[in-house]
Motif scaffolding. Structure first.
Motif, PDB file in Angstrom:
ATOM      1  N   GLY A  84      27.652  48.165  38.594  1.00 26.90           N
ATOM      2  CA  GLY A  84      29.051  47.998  38.209  1.00 26.90           C
ATOM      3  C   GLY A  84      29.703  46.795  38.868  1.00 26.90           C
ATOM      4  O   GLY A  84      30.478  46.068  38.234  1.00 26.90           O
ATOM      5  N   ALA A  85      29.395  46.568  40.136  1.00 25.76           N
ATOM      6  CA  ALA A  85      29.971  45.416  40.839  1.00 25.76           C
ATOM      7  C   ALA A  85      29.451  44.106  40.266  1.00 25.76           C
ATOM      8  O   ALA A  85      30.210  43.134  40.094  1.00 25.76           O
ATOM      9  CB  ALA A  85      29.651  45.507  42.332  1.00 25.76           C
ATOM     10  N   ALA A  86      28.141  44.053  39.968  1.00 24.65           N
ATOM     11  CA  ALA A  86      27.557  42.837  39.405  1.00 24.65           C
ATOM     12  C   ALA A  86      28.165  42.522  38.039  1.00 24.65           C
ATOM     13  O   ALA A  86      28.499  41.368  37.735  1.00 24.65           O
ATOM     14  CB  ALA A  86      26.046  42.988  39.298  1.00 24.65           C
ATOM     15  N   ALA A  87      28.325  43.553  37.202  1.00 20.92           N
ATOM     16  CA  ALA A  87      28.930  43.348  35.878  1.00 20.92           C
ATOM     17  C   ALA A  87      30.436  43.182  35.984  1.00 20.92           C
ATOM     18  O   ALA A  87      31.055  42.494  35.158  1.00 20.92           O
ATOM     19  CB  ALA A  87      28.605  44.537  34.972  1.00 20.92           C
ATOM     20  N   GLY A  88      31.032  43.796  37.009  1.00 20.94           N
ATOM     21  CA  GLY A  88      32.488  43.774  37.141  1.00 20.94           C
ATOM     22  C   GLY A  88      33.058  42.390  37.326  1.00 20.94           C
ATOM     23  O   GLY A  88      34.152  42.085  36.840  1.00 20.94           O
ATOM     24  N   GLY A  89      32.350  41.515  38.050  1.00 20.94           N
ATOM     25  CA  GLY A  89      32.831  40.143  38.218  1.00 20.94           C
ATOM     26  C   GLY A  89      32.952  39.436  36.879  1.00 20.94           C
ATOM     27  O   GLY A  89      33.957  38.766  36.604  1.00 20.94           O
ATOM     28  N   ALA A 138      35.542  49.025  39.970  1.00 23.14           N
ATOM     29  CA  ALA A 138      36.822  49.134  40.680  1.00 23.14           C
ATOM     30  C   ALA A 138      36.803  48.402  42.016  1.00 23.14           C
ATOM     31  O   ALA A 138      37.800  47.810  42.433  1.00 23.14           O
ATOM     32  CB  ALA A 138      37.173  50.608  40.901  1.00 23.14           C
ATOM     33  N   SER A 139      35.659  48.414  42.705  1.00 24.19           N
ATOM     34  CA  SER A 139      35.573  47.780  44.021  1.00 24.19           C
ATOM     35  C   SER A 139      35.731  46.268  43.930  1.00 24.19           C
ATOM     36  O   SER A 139      36.170  45.626  44.888  1.00 24.19           O
ATOM     37  CB  SER A 139      34.240  48.135  44.692  1.00 24.19           C
ATOM     38  OG  SER A 139      33.149  47.494  44.061  1.00 24.19           O
ATOM     39  N   VAL A 140      35.366  45.686  42.795  1.00 25.47           N
ATOM     40  CA  VAL A 140      35.573  44.247  42.569  1.00 25.47           C
ATOM     41  C   VAL A 140      37.011  43.986  42.122  1.00 25.47           C
ATOM     42  O   VAL A 140      37.661  43.042  42.585  1.00 25.47           O
ATOM     43  CB  VAL A 140      34.613  43.731  41.478  1.00 25.47           C
ATOM     44  CG1 VAL A 140      34.881  42.254  41.195  1.00 25.47           C
ATOM     45  CG2 VAL A 140      33.172  43.939  41.891  1.00 25.47           C
ATOM     46  N   THR A 141      37.503  44.827  41.238  1.00 25.77           N
ATOM     47  CA  THR A 141      38.744  44.543  40.524  1.00 25.77           C
ATOM     48  C   THR A 141      39.994  44.740  41.374  1.00 25.77           C
ATOM     49  O   THR A 141      40.885  43.877  41.394  1.00 25.77           O
ATOM     50  CB  THR A 141      38.840  45.434  39.268  1.00 25.77           C
ATOM     51  OG1 THR A 141      37.644  45.301  38.504  1.00 25.77           O
ATOM     52  CG2 THR A 141      40.043  45.048  38.427  1.00 25.77           C
ATOM     53  N   ALA A 142      40.094  45.858  42.064  1.00 28.18           N
ATOM     54  CA  ALA A 142      41.334  46.181  42.770  1.00 28.18           C
ATOM     55  C   ALA A 142      41.735  45.130  43.809  1.00 28.18           C
ATOM     56  O   ALA A 142      42.892  44.681  43.814  1.00 28.18           O
ATOM     57  CB  ALA A 142      41.230  47.563  43.418  1.00 28.18           C
ATOM     58  N   PRO A 143      40.826  44.671  44.704  1.00 25.43           N
ATOM     59  CA  PRO A 143      41.260  43.661  45.687  1.00 25.43           C
ATOM     60  C   PRO A 143      41.707  42.356  45.057  1.00 25.43           C
ATOM     61  O   PRO A 143      42.689  41.741  45.500  1.00 25.43           O
ATOM     62  CB  PRO A 143      40.005  43.451  46.554  1.00 25.43           C
ATOM     63  CG  PRO A 143      39.176  44.661  46.351  1.00 25.43           C
ATOM     64  CD  PRO A 143      39.449  45.100  44.943  1.00 25.43           C
ATOM     65  N   CYS A 410      32.023  35.475  42.096  1.00 25.21           N
ATOM     66  CA  CYS A 410      31.713  35.497  43.531  1.00 25.21           C
ATOM     67  C   CYS A 410      32.103  36.846  44.145  1.00 25.21           C
ATOM     68  O   CYS A 410      31.355  37.411  44.948  1.00 25.21           O
ATOM     69  CB  CYS A 410      32.446  34.374  44.268  1.00 25.21           C
ATOM     70  SG  CYS A 410      31.703  32.753  44.066  1.00 25.21           S
ATOM     71  N   GLY A 411      33.284  37.350  43.756  1.00 22.71           N
ATOM     72  CA  GLY A 411      33.697  38.663  44.244  1.00 22.71           C
ATOM     73  C   GLY A 411      32.734  39.748  43.798  1.00 22.71           C
ATOM     74  O   GLY A 411      32.398  40.657  44.552  1.00 22.71           O
ATOM     75  N   GLY A 412      32.261  39.643  42.537  1.00 23.71           N
ATOM     76  CA  GLY A 412      31.307  40.613  42.020  1.00 23.71           C
ATOM     77  C   GLY A 412      29.973  40.561  42.747  1.00 23.71           C
ATOM     78  O   GLY A 412      29.398  41.586  43.110  1.00 23.71           O
TER      79      GLY A 412
END
Length: 495
Positions: A84-89, A138-143, A410-412
């Motif tokens: 999810g984090a990898a795709a979230g970016g 969510a861990s990528v998006t919220a911050p 980068c965040g992702g």
């Protein structure tokens, strides 16, 4: 207004005669809290499995007999979070922060239903995977969403609010765990309730705006200005728009489309990514989610056999984590990111050494009394030092150190590093503790914390109060020397 004048003023800007403070704009604070429900989901899922696992083991004999299966139930959510984090970016950059949040809520809610209804451990693992996908996005998006709407003077505190929501979610999960200890279907209620905040955030997020920076850079300048006008008074609004216009012009100067390869090819982005990803890795390898996933188990290892007592003591640890996060909201914008991280790591090292000593001495003590309480004290000290510093600093730094067009990917990638590190720790802790002993395991973690202290000392710059553009300039100067500080970012030099 010139770029130089913006650079000189942005670190100490005020809106008219009124200093910008954490509580000075209810609109920004409300936006932060609603976006931070993503952090609540993150925290609840981290904490709830630690208590639920005690009762899952009681219901499924194969789980009770297998440390590997226990670790898999815990860590499958982390596998989902990595994906999810990898795709979230990418989702953040293409579709925006708001749509990414809505997608995360839907996936998380679906996963909570699957977990609650799971007839066997393997369906439960699938539900954990789905929940992890939502948590990862969510861990990528919220911050990033919070940082892009926050005035630079209070950006750290507002992003830190997301970390408070994470620790608050962990505390809430322990309360829920304790509340359902005597209810039939104990662990199903514990896991199923996690879908409620996802539904709440989905409904509230429908009425929230898109990130003003994303709107300005990607889609609709007029709408971006409307959102910014709710955050800043007219004088500051003009300066923020000037900075956005300058940033947009720099984006147009880039010759190549944004790509993952640029993160490693372009020196200043590479330096920033090493700092951000390094912080995320050390956050996990310093053991925080070992403590949060397995704190009831650790308490039982320390000699407290009762499930209920283990949950009560773990609840106290989780409460201290939340209180420490509140302190971090204040300290991160007053004390600074770098100093706060170093102070936090020093305390973490001392606490881990106390934990290691307690478990090593307990192994030779037939009474198992005093050293068990020393271990609980070590856990409490660990949380007290970790929560205000190494809790919020990695997420805050990663929300502010990358150029606009690379902030999502980068965040992702950095969040993916966090989740990969999380997975390694969660999947290996019980096994290593069985092989080497719990005391030696905590001694290894203490050694890693010492390496983290050296990394932060040598590599992390201070970004307190700086605009996004000023932070970019720091990395350019580190990459190419101070003579490049006045040139458009990424316009000069070769990697």
């Amino acid at each position: 207004m010139t770029v130089a004048s913006m650079s000189g003023s942005s670190g100490n800007l005020q809106t008219g005669e009124r200093k910008i403070t954490y509580f000075s704009n209810a609109y920004v604070l409300g936006l932060t809290v609603i976006a931070g429900i993503g952090g609540l989901l993150f925290g609840y899922d981290t904490g709830v499995i630690s208590g639920a696992l005690l009762y899952i083991r009681e219901e499924f004999e194969e789980v009770d007999k297998s440390s590997f299966l226990q670790e898999t139930i815990v860590s499958m959510a982390i596998v989902g979070a990595m994906i999810g984090a990898a795709a979230g970016g990418w989702i953040n950059d293409i579709y925006g922060r708001k749509r990414a949040t809505l997608a995360a809520d839907v996936i998380f809610a679906l996963g909570s239903v699957v977990m609650a209804a799971a007839p066997d451990p393997y369906i439960l693992i699938i539900g954990r995977l789905l929940v992890g996908l939502g948590v990862g996005v969510a861990s990528v998006t919220a911050p990033v969403y919070i940082a892009e709407a926050a005035p630079s003077e209070i950006r750290g505190g507002l992003v830190g609010t997301n970390v408070l929501m994470i620790t608050g979610g962990q505390f809430l999960s322990y309360l829920v765990n304790l509340a359902f200890t005597e209810v039939p279907g104990t662990w199903r209620w514990m896991l199923g309730v996690s879908g409620v905040p996802a539904v709440v955030q989905f409904c509230l997020m429908l009425f929230m705006p898109e990130s003003p920076r994303w709107l300005y850079m990607k889609k609709d300048k007029a709408q971006a200005i409307v959102v910014l006008s709710k955050i800043y008074d007219p004088l500051r609004l003009e300066e923020e728009i000037d900075q956005l216009a300058f940033a947009l012009e720099e984006e147009r100067l880039r010759k190549n489309a944004v790509s993952y390869w640029d993160i490693f090819r372009v020196k200043e982005i590479r330096l920033a990514f090493i700092a951000g990803a390094g912080l995320q890795a050390f956050q996990q390898f310093c053991g925080i989610n070992t403590v949060m996933y397995y704190s009831p188990t650790i308490v039982q290892m320390a000699g407290f056999g009762s499930n209920r007592l283990a949950l009560i003591l773990s609840l106290i640890v989780a409460a201290m984590n939340a209180i420490g996060s509140i302190a971090g909201i204040y300290l991160i914008d007053h004390f600074g990111r770098r100093k706060l991280a170093l102070t936090s790591l020093f305390g973490v090292i001392v606490s881990l050494l106390i934990l290691a000593a307690a478990f090593c001495l307990q192994a030779s003590d037939v009474t198992n009394g005093v050293y068990g309480w020393v271990a609980v004290l070590g856990l409490a000290l660990y949380i007290s030092f970790f929560a205000p510093g190494m809790g919020p600093v990695p997420w805050t730094v990663n929300s502010e150190i990358y150029p606009q067009s690379y902030r999502g990917i980068c965040g992702g990638m950095s969040a993916t590093v966090n989740w990969v590190s999380n997975l390694i720790v969660a999947q290996s802790f019980l096994t290593i503790a069985e092989l080497l002993g719990t005391g030696v395991t905590f001694l290894i973690i203490a050694g890693i914390a010492m390496l983290a202290f050296v990394f932060v000392s040598l590599y992390l710059p201070e970004t307190k109060g700086l605009s996004f553009e000023e932070v970019e300039r720091i990395w350019k100067e580190r990459a190419w020397g101070s003579q490049y500080g006045s040139e458009p970012l990424l316009a000069g030099g070769n990697p």
